[in-house]
Design a protein around this motif. Structure first.
Motif, PDB file in Angstrom:
ATOM      1  N   ILE A 102      -5.264   9.937 -17.705  1.00 47.46           N
ATOM      2  CA  ILE A 102      -6.036  11.155 -17.450  1.00 47.46           C
ATOM      3  C   ILE A 102      -7.171  11.317 -18.459  1.00 47.46           C
ATOM      4  N   ASP A 103      -6.875  11.050 -19.737  1.00 55.21           N
ATOM      5  CA  ASP A 103      -7.838  11.335 -20.806  1.00 55.21           C
ATOM      6  C   ASP A 103      -8.895  10.252 -20.981  1.00 55.21           C
ATOM      7  N   HIS A 104      -8.571   8.990 -20.605  1.00 56.72           N
ATOM      8  CA  HIS A 104      -9.464   7.900 -20.999  1.00 56.72           C
ATOM      9  C   HIS A 104      -9.951   7.002 -19.859  1.00 56.72           C
ATOM     10  N   SER A 105      -9.372   7.094 -18.667  1.00 56.46           N
ATOM     11  CA  SER A 105      -9.776   6.148 -17.611  1.00 56.46           C
ATOM     12  C   SER A 105     -11.174   6.438 -17.077  1.00 56.46           C
ATOM     13  N   GLY A 106     -11.549   7.716 -16.990  1.00 60.38           N
ATOM     14  CA  GLY A 106     -12.853   8.065 -16.434  1.00 60.38           C
ATOM     15  C   GLY A 106     -12.936   7.883 -14.929  1.00 60.38           C
ATOM     16  N   ASP A 107     -11.824   7.570 -14.269  1.00 61.54           N
ATOM     17  CA  ASP A 107     -11.775   7.360 -12.819  1.00 61.54           C
ATOM     18  C   ASP A 107     -11.213   8.630 -12.176  1.00 61.54           C
ATOM     19  N   VAL A 109     -10.337   9.401  -9.164  1.00 58.92           N
ATOM     20  CA  VAL A 109      -9.201   9.215  -8.249  1.00 58.92           C
ATOM     21  C   VAL A 109      -7.912   8.991  -9.041  1.00 58.92           C
ATOM     22  N   LEU A 110      -7.959   8.115 -10.051  1.00 51.41           N
ATOM     23  CA  LEU A 110      -6.772   7.865 -10.875  1.00 51.41           C
ATOM     24  C   LEU A 110      -6.363   9.112 -11.649  1.00 51.41           C
ATOM     25  N   ILE A 111      -7.336   9.884 -12.112  1.00 46.92           N
ATOM     26  CA  ILE A 111      -7.026  11.122 -12.843  1.00 46.92           C
ATOM     27  C   ILE A 111      -6.278  12.089 -11.939  1.00 46.92           C
ATOM     28  N   ALA A 112      -6.714  12.224 -10.674  1.00 38.67           N
ATOM     29  CA  ALA A 112      -6.041  13.127  -9.736  1.00 38.67           C
ATOM     30  C   ALA A 112      -4.621  12.659  -9.458  1.00 38.67           C
ATOM     31  N   LYS A 113      -4.440  11.341  -9.216  1.00 40.17           N
ATOM     32  CA  LYS A 113      -3.098  10.817  -8.946  1.00 40.17           C
ATOM     33  C   LYS A 113      -2.175  11.001 -10.159  1.00 40.17           C
ATOM     34  N   ALA A 114      -2.687  10.660 -11.342  1.00 41.05           N
ATOM     35  CA  ALA A 114      -1.867  10.770 -12.551  1.00 41.05           C
ATOM     36  C   ALA A 114      -1.528  12.229 -12.847  1.00 41.05           C
ATOM     37  N   SER A 115      -2.468  13.146 -12.600  1.00 43.00           N
ATOM     38  CA  SER A 115      -2.205  14.568 -12.832  1.00 43.00           C
ATOM     39  C   SER A 115      -1.125  15.075 -11.891  1.00 43.00           C
TER      40      SER A 115
END
Length: 590
Positions: A102-107, A109-115
């Protein structure tokens, strides 16, 4: 005791949905070298719910071969690693992995899935305040999430956490949004399952509800055995609610092979407890006791769960019915411990949800205040270039703005006071909840000890209350509880402390009161309750109470000792025939 059998046990089961916890035989596949890492990762993510063993093999393969990965592919692999870590039950490690994405990927879509996955992680670990704060954030971000899979995952976890917070209508709304936003290749299994969970928790579901069978059919067609079993266990629990234990046993026999094959702990435990309750309703005490003991043996050391609470309740009633007083008391103590922990957990969820809502309201108010201040500054600059006749308009507008801010501040203060009141009152009866009653009683006893005054602690428990719920329903049961509170208040002084300890059990601390006076008050309450039936929809419901009493004259001023001795007296009142007052150390019968 309260009708624990009719409560739903869905949070761990629907964690299986969030993770797709399917333990199916892995079809044979030929392992080949990884030539296209992006396609390989997409294939692995598509399999994580449908073929979990194959998904694990693919994760191991990409780690062992270590092909060259772009930065985006590396973050996607880290997300899948976090998913698998959480599936294995290592929530602390998976939380760190998810927050890293969430904090470092900058993606996005991945941030939404991980959240979305982190939301489930926080909820299952009872970190409710953080979970509801994250849910509010995801709700605000939802309009910007365009990836179908990520949006689907966020909607599912929002529906789940809101259902867990008791926000049934919102949970159903998000589940329906899931159904409207299904990614290509998805079936309606998960949306149906989420709606079933919310409808059951909202007491809007029966065994004949069409959505229940639709959900089961959809999950069977999508080869989702764990989620199918969750829905079928809901159906078997509905049969129990509707007093059809034979149907419960038949359905449990049908799903037992699948439960054993998947070896999913919540289903194994809940099926044993449902068997115990069903056999008890059928009068088969031997099989009921066998199933309940199997459930207790399956439970983890120190675990607090509603399943174990119900299992101990079944064992207590069986031993009590057969006259095994020592065993009955032991099981009752385990049941009471589980029951109190359950109510504390519900209070924690409610408080966390309300605090999250208050935080959002405060943020909105602060934003509005800043906007108003900016408007005032711009207005002052404009008015400085105008003549004197515009000064009155400036003053009026300024007062309106200030009045608006004051209005919102008062509204926020009122909400905060209301929230504070809810934190120490029982939501159904309006008297002190268990935690606040214990705190106030301990404080009062310490003050009374300095004055060497007398006090008495009374425990009251409604007799055969479960039969009222089973026969007339929970709404009538709630009416009986409120009726009992009204009668008790008529016999208490303003200085007496009155609280709900859990279910149908209440506590009263009579300050500056001798034991003989307390006995008289307790017996007046008992007689008044017995003589005042409840008229519920044309049916006259008569009921009685059992009362246990302990006095500082003989027990001292330590609250824990008073509670133990009042509880022991209450148990004697139950054991010796109910509808009576028992004083610690002697017997006083109506």
């Amino acid at each position: 005791m309260s009708n624990l059998a009719s409560r739903l046990w869905l949070w761990p089961a629907f964690m299986a949905m969030a993770l797709g916890a399917l333990v199916q035989p892995c079809h044979g596949t030929t392992k080949s070298s990884i030539t296209d890492p992006a396609a390989f990762l997409s294939q692995a993510e598509a399999l994580h719910r449908k073929d979990h063993p194959r998904f694990v093999q693919m994760l191991a393969q990409i780690h062992s071969e270590a092909p060259p990965l772009t930065a985006q592919e590396q973050w996607r692999l880290r997300y899948l690693d976090a998913w698998e870590t959480m599936f294995e039950g290592n929530y602390i490690k998976s939380e760190a992995q998810l927050r890293n994405v969430i904090d470092h990927s900058g993606d996005a879509v991945l941030i939404a899935k991980a959240s979305a996955l982190l939301l489930s992680n926080l909820g299952v670990n009872q970190r409710y305040e953080e979970a509801f704060a994250l849910a509010n954030h995801l709700t605000s971000e939802l309009p910007t999430i365009n990836d179908p899979v990520a949006r689907y995952s966020v909607l599912m976890n929002l529906s789940q956490i809101l259902d867990f917070a008791g926000q049934i209508d919102l949970a159903i709304h998000y589940a329906q949004m899931m159904q409207d936003a299904m990614p290509p290749g998805e079936s309606p299994c998960l949306p149906y399952s989420m709606q079933i969970a919310a409808l059951y928790n909202g007491k809007r579901l029966t065994s004949a509800s069409s959505i229940l069978q639709q959900g089961i059919d959809a999950c069977v067609g999508d080869h989702q055995p764990v989620i199918t079993n969750s829905a079928r266990l809901v159906l078997s629990n509905l049969y129990l609610d509707e007093n059809q234990p034979a149907k419960t046993i038949a359905l449990l026999d049908q799903v037992e092979p699948s439960i054993q094959l998947n070896h999913y702990y919540p289903h194994m435990l809940s099926s044993l407890v449902q068997r115990a309750e069903a056999y008890a309703k059928l009068g088969d005490d031997a099989d009921a006791k066998k199933a309940a003991l199997a459930a207790v043996a399956l439970g983890h050391p120190g675990e607090i769960s509603e399943w174990l609470m119900v299992a101990y309740d079944v064992l207590y009633k069986i031993e009590k019915q057969h006259g095994n007083a020592a065993a009955a008391l032991d099981y009752y103590e385990h049941y009471a411990s589980q029951d109190k922990s359950y109510y504390n957990d519900i209070s924690a969820r409610t408080m966390a949800y309300e605090m999250a809502q208050q935080h959002v309201l405060a943020q909105q108010l602060e934003t509005e205040k800043l906007n108003k201040q900016n408007s005032i500054l711009r207005l002052q600059q404009a008015l400085s270039t105008k003549a004197m006749e515009t000064s009155r308009l400036y003053i009026i507008l300024l007062l309106l703005c200030l009045g608006f801010v004051v209005f919102w501040l008062l509204k926020l203060k009122r909400s905060q006071l209301r929230f504070k009141e809810l934190s120490y009152l029982d939501g159904l009866t309006g008297i002190f909840n268990h935690q606040h009653f214990i705190s106030e009683a301990d404080h009062a006893l310490r003050l009374l000890q300095k004055k060497t005054g007398s006090a008495c602690l009374i425990f009251i428990d409604l007799d055969h209350f479960k039969q009222v719920n089973d026969t007339h329903g929970h709404a009538i049961g709630d009416t009986v509880l409120k009726h009992t509170i009204t009668i008790c208040k008529q016999h208490l002084r303003p200085t007496d402390l009155f609280g709900r300890l859990g279910g149908e059990e209440f506590g009263i601390l009579l300050l500056e009161c001798s034991r003989d006076q307390a006995i008289a008050i307790a017996d007046r309450i008992r007689l008044a309750i017995e003589a005042t039936p409840v008229d519920a929809e044309g049916s006259i419901i008569t009921f009685s109470v059992s009362v246990g009493l302990a006095s500082t004259d003989t027990s001292g001023y330590e609250l824990q000792r008073l509670c133990r001795e009042a509880d022991a007296a209450l148990y004697r009142a139950k054991r010796t025939g109910r509808n009576r007052v028992i004083v610690h150390g002697e017997l006083v019968e109506a």
